[in-house]
Design a protein around this motif. Structure first.
Motif, PDB file in Angstrom:
ATOM      1  N   TYR A 112       0.911  -1.275  -0.011  1.00 14.97           N
ATOM      2  CA  TYR A 112       0.028   0.098  -0.128  1.00 14.97           C
ATOM      3  C   TYR A 112       0.788   0.933  -0.004  1.00 14.97           C
ATOM      4  N   GLU A 113       2.078   1.311  -0.214  1.00 14.13           N
ATOM      5  CA  GLU A 113       2.934   2.276  -0.385  1.00 14.13           C
ATOM      6  C   GLU A 113       2.392   3.336  -1.494  1.00 14.13           C
ATOM      7  N   GLY A 114       2.311   4.395  -0.971  1.00 13.85           N
ATOM      8  CA  GLY A 114       1.508   5.525  -2.092  1.00 13.85           C
ATOM      9  C   GLY A 114       0.374   5.232  -2.458  1.00 13.85           C
ATOM     10  N   LYS A 115      -0.478   4.367  -1.613  1.00 20.91           N
ATOM     11  CA  LYS A 115      -1.948   4.143  -1.789  1.00 20.91           C
ATOM     12  C   LYS A 115      -2.700   4.530  -0.644  1.00 20.91           C
ATOM     13  N   GLU A 116      -4.037   4.709  -0.666  1.00 18.47           N
ATOM     14  CA  GLU A 116      -4.673   4.818   0.420  1.00 18.47           C
ATOM     15  C   GLU A 116      -5.251   3.481   1.183  1.00 18.47           C
ATOM     16  N   ASN A 117      -5.007   3.159   2.303  1.00 17.83           N
ATOM     17  CA  ASN A 117      -5.562   2.208   2.896  1.00 17.83           C
ATOM     18  C   ASN A 117      -6.308   2.331   4.281  1.00 17.83           C
ATOM     19  N   PRO A 118      -7.361   3.149   4.108  1.00 16.26           N
ATOM     20  CA  PRO A 118      -8.101   3.450   5.344  1.00 16.26           C
ATOM     21  C   PRO A 118      -9.015   2.736   5.885  1.00 16.26           C
ATOM     22  N   GLU A 119      -9.398   2.694   7.198  1.00 14.39           N
ATOM     23  CA  GLU A 119     -10.223   2.011   7.786  1.00 14.39           C
ATOM     24  C   GLU A 119     -11.928   2.197   7.320  1.00 14.39           C
ATOM     25  N   ARG A 120     -12.437   1.196   6.767  1.00  9.27           N
ATOM     26  CA  ARG A 120     -13.780   1.712   6.416  1.00  9.27           C
ATOM     27  C   ARG A 120     -14.898   0.785   6.721  1.00  9.27           C
ATOM     28  N   PRO A 121     -15.998   1.195   6.885  1.00  6.41           N
ATOM     29  CA  PRO A 121     -17.074   0.384   7.582  1.00  6.41           C
ATOM     30  C   PRO A 121     -17.481  -0.785   6.815  1.00  6.41           C
ATOM     31  N   VAL A 122     -17.526  -2.122   7.558  1.00  8.71           N
ATOM     32  CA  VAL A 122     -17.694  -3.449   6.988  1.00  8.71           C
ATOM     33  C   VAL A 122     -19.224  -3.230   6.661  1.00  8.71           C
ATOM     34  N   ARG A 123     -19.723  -4.339   5.792  1.00 10.24           N
ATOM     35  CA  ARG A 123     -20.920  -4.737   5.465  1.00 10.24           C
ATOM     36  C   ARG A 123     -21.485  -5.855   6.203  1.00 10.24           C
ATOM     37  N   ILE A 124     -22.824  -5.915   6.387  1.00 12.71           N
ATOM     38  CA  ILE A 124     -23.440  -7.118   6.924  1.00 12.71           C
ATOM     39  C   ILE A 124     -23.930  -8.129   5.779  1.00 12.71           C
ATOM     40  N   ILE A 125     -23.629  -9.232   5.865  1.00 14.39           N
ATOM     41  CA  ILE A 125     -23.999 -10.308   4.880  1.00 14.39           C
ATOM     42  C   ILE A 125     -24.745 -11.190   5.539  1.00 14.39           C
ATOM     43  N   ASP A 126     -25.776 -12.108   4.853  1.00 11.51           N
ATOM     44  CA  ASP A 126     -26.558 -13.081   5.383  1.00 11.51           C
ATOM     45  C   ASP A 126     -26.200 -14.321   4.631  1.00 11.51           C
ATOM     46  N   ARG A 127     -25.505 -14.510   3.502  1.00 11.94           N
ATOM     47  CA  ARG A 127     -25.144 -15.413   2.665  1.00 11.94           C
ATOM     48  C   ARG A 127     -24.049 -15.220   1.885  1.00 11.94           C
TER      49      ARG A 127
END
Length: 640
Positions: free
Chosen positions: A235-250
């Motif tokens: 990820y050098e030179g790239k963004e790697n922020p913390e982002r919200p997860v999504r909920i999945i059911d399958r």
């Protein structure tokens, strides 16, 4: 000779209590034979039980031991959500993160967790538990194992961070002989609940839900067969922020409805590092290659201490043998089996997370400075089975042969009994373990290991109308079952009975045993079958890999395939009859007892008819077997 569970002239006392001091006994039994003890205790979920066993021999000698076991969630639903990266995310090795605060000292903490494909859990930067490749390999359409970890030692008052690192594993990487990926699914995901009990009795629950975040790890790629790439510059030179997860059911992929209903308590024994080995020698080949020799073929992964300049790329390629003094990799087929590390200049301990391989040699490329034998460590992975058998004699070659069989068992008993730990296959071939299971139990305590495998066999059998597949998990639920391989459905449970003597386990496996013979019998009794009671129909591996085939490159030997299959059909029928007799003897329910007794007579009669058909077809009037191969004559000893 009739096989029966061995008896010992001993007295055994087993006690179970909720208290460590055994001040209150829930259960106590005294017995004088080794028939396996199923505790008649109504177990509660998430509860620790203490047990104590005392054994007295007929010579007055005695021994005692005490320990505990703890139940999982059992039927208690996990109060959490499946969480995954955003749908448009290309991150296949995410780190899922939750920060939380504890306001009092911790008395007890349990993390109930599973993930797909593989996961490692961390609290405050420390890996929880000493297991690898969790949650292991099952038919994910049927069951997904929830692993329980004791997490108390990693927690502290104040802010804590729970992280889950996910990898591809078998779930959405290549599997076995198929070129298809994403058969079970294509989304990395996890579900977990951390239950904390404070010293003051208050409780706190941290569960996977929409409040978690994710970001990309430095694992660029991973796979069971190809290996792993850890790229600290990913990820050098790239963004790697913390982002919200999504909920999945399958999940998408071959498994359309994998949901919470598939969650179950673990059957798998822990896969751990059983030992470590330093390289014994660094070799420099005529072509200039650098090879680390660990002196022993084993399954696992390499680790090392990294202190390299930024941008250094090191590649390790696994090998089992050398050819003409050079590194050889051809027997791995399509499997790359590489571990690649790209440094960002930091000093750290480096290991693979989501892969393993069988190897003795490592081709090392890109190492900076002089590579010494002490720089590299082989971490030997295997399911943690206690060793129960030992052998030693004055002949060193025989001792080495014995040790080879033990190493082979350790290397191939990595959650499932596989055919090999190195090439692009590593499947739970049923024929291999049908042949080896009895020997395996002489080396290690295989009871729990094979219990899980029998459950998997039964899971698959139910989907293919009573057949037992050639390997499990059975990719695509293929129905091309055959003799010897399918006979694991009778041979393995019978070997377990004769080794460990658990009537309850035999009873649990009996439907599988009976259904396998019935699957053959239905075809045997099909109208138009020319040779009744001979198993001369369907696919057969024959005398697989025997050296007496029609050509030097033949996979099958020249022993008559129908003779091999029919002998096994006869033996499986005998086993079912004898298993039914054992179960009838110990059955208190009159109706069930009568059913077992009926089966015992029926399958013994069937075995007799099969044996008569074999003799009529393959034996001369003088009683000599006409199948004059080594395999044929060996089988004839049990059929004459």
């Amino acid at each position: 000779m009739e096989e029966t569970a061995s008896k010992k002239a001993v007295e055994e006392t087993v006690e179970v209590s909720l208290r460590e001091d055994f001040g209150e006994i829930l259960f106590r039994t005294d017995q004088t034979d080794r028939t396996g003890t199923i505790l008649p205790v109504a177990l509660s979920p998430k509860t620790r039980y203490y047990w104590r066993a005392t054994v007295k021999g007929d010579a007055g000698d005695s021994a005692a031991a005490a320990s505990f076991f703890e139940t999982g969630r059992m039927d208690t639903p996990i109060d959490a959500d499946w969480i995954a990266p955003e749908e448009e995310s290309a991150i296949t090795h995410p780190i899922l993160t939750k920060r939380f605060v504890l306001t009092a000292p911790v008395k007890k903490a349990r993390l109930y967790i599973t993930g797909v494909g593989l996961f490692e859990a961390y609290l405050n930067g420390e890996k929880i538990g000493d297991e690898f490749l969790t949650p292991y390999l099952t038919d994910y359409e049927t069951r997904l194992q929830v692993i329980t970890f004791d997490a108390a030692e990693f927690l502290k008052e104040g802010e804590n961070t729970l992280s889950i690192l996910l990898g591809r594993g078998w779930f959405f990487g290549p599997y076995g002989l198929s070129n298809e990926t994403n058969y079970f699914g294509s989304v990395p995901a996890a579900i977990a609940e951390l239950e904390v009990v404070h010293e003051d009795g208050t409780k706190k629950s941290i569960k996977t839900d929409s409040t978690w975040t994710y970001h990309g790890s430095n694992i660029e790629s991973s796979g069971i067969y190809d290996g792993e790439v850890i790229n600290r510059l990913l990820y050098e030179g790239k963004e790697n922020p913390e982002r919200p997860v999504r909920i999945i059911d399958r999940f998408t992929g071959g498994t359309k409805n994998l949901a919470k209903s598939h969650l179950c308590d673990r059957l798998s024994l822990p896969v751990r590092i059983l030992k470590t080995r330093k390289a014994v020698e660094i070799l420099h080949t005529p072509s200039g290659a650098t090879i680390a020799d660990f002196g022993q073929n084993a399954a696992g992964f390499v680790s090392f201490h990294a202190a390299f300049p930024k941008g250094t790329k090191i590649t390790f390629t696994c090998g089992e043998i050398l050819q003409k003094g050079e590194f050889y990799h051809g027997n791995y087929r399509e499997a790359k089996t590489q571990f690649v590390y790209v440094s960002d200049g930091r000093e750290e301990e480096v290991r693979a997370h989501f892969t393993f391989s069988g190897f003795r040699y490592l081709l090392v490329e890109g190492w900076q400075g002089e590579l010494t034998a002490g720089d590299l460590t082989m971490n030997v992975l295997s399911s943690d089975l206690a060793r129960t058998g030992h052998f030693h004699c004055e002949n060193g070659k025989i001792n080495r042969l014995y040790e080879n069989t033990l190493w082979g068992e350790r290397s191939n008993f990595l959650d499932i009994p596989s055919d090999c730990p190195q090439r692009s296959e590593r499947l739970g071939w049923t024929g291999d373990i049908q042949v080896f299971s009895k020997t395996a139990a002489l080396h290690l305590d295989t009871d729990a290991f094979f219990r899980k495998f029998c459950v998997q066999l039964r899971d698959e059998q139910k989907k293919i109308d009573g057949a037992v597949p050639n390997y499990v998990p059975n990719f695509g639920h293929q129905t091309d079952a055959c003799a010897v391989w399918g006979d694991v459905g009778t041979f393995l449970p019978w070997n377990l009975w004769n080794t460990y003597g658990s009537r309850e386990e035999l009873k649990a496996n009996y439907p599988m045993m009976r259904d396998w013979v019935e699957w053959i019998r239905r075809q045997d009794e099909t109208p138009g079958h020319a040779h009744p009671h001979l198993y001369d129909f369907g696919f057969s591996f024959g005398d697989w890999l025997a050296l007496d085939g029609p050509t030097p490159s033949s996979f099958k030997g020249r022993t008559d395939e129908a003779f091999i299959s029919s002998c096994h059909y006869c033996r499986s029928s005998q086993i079912v009859s004898r298993a039914a007799a054992v179960l009838a003897e110990g059955e208190e329910d009159a109706g069930k007892k009568q059913a077992y007794e009926k089966d015992a007579v029926f399958y013994e009669d069937l075995a007799g008819k099969i044996l008569s058909a074999i003799r009529a077809e393959y034996f001369t009037s003088s009683g000599r077997c006409s199948v004059d191969t080594q395999t044929g004559l060996a089988l004839a000893l049990g059929s004459a």
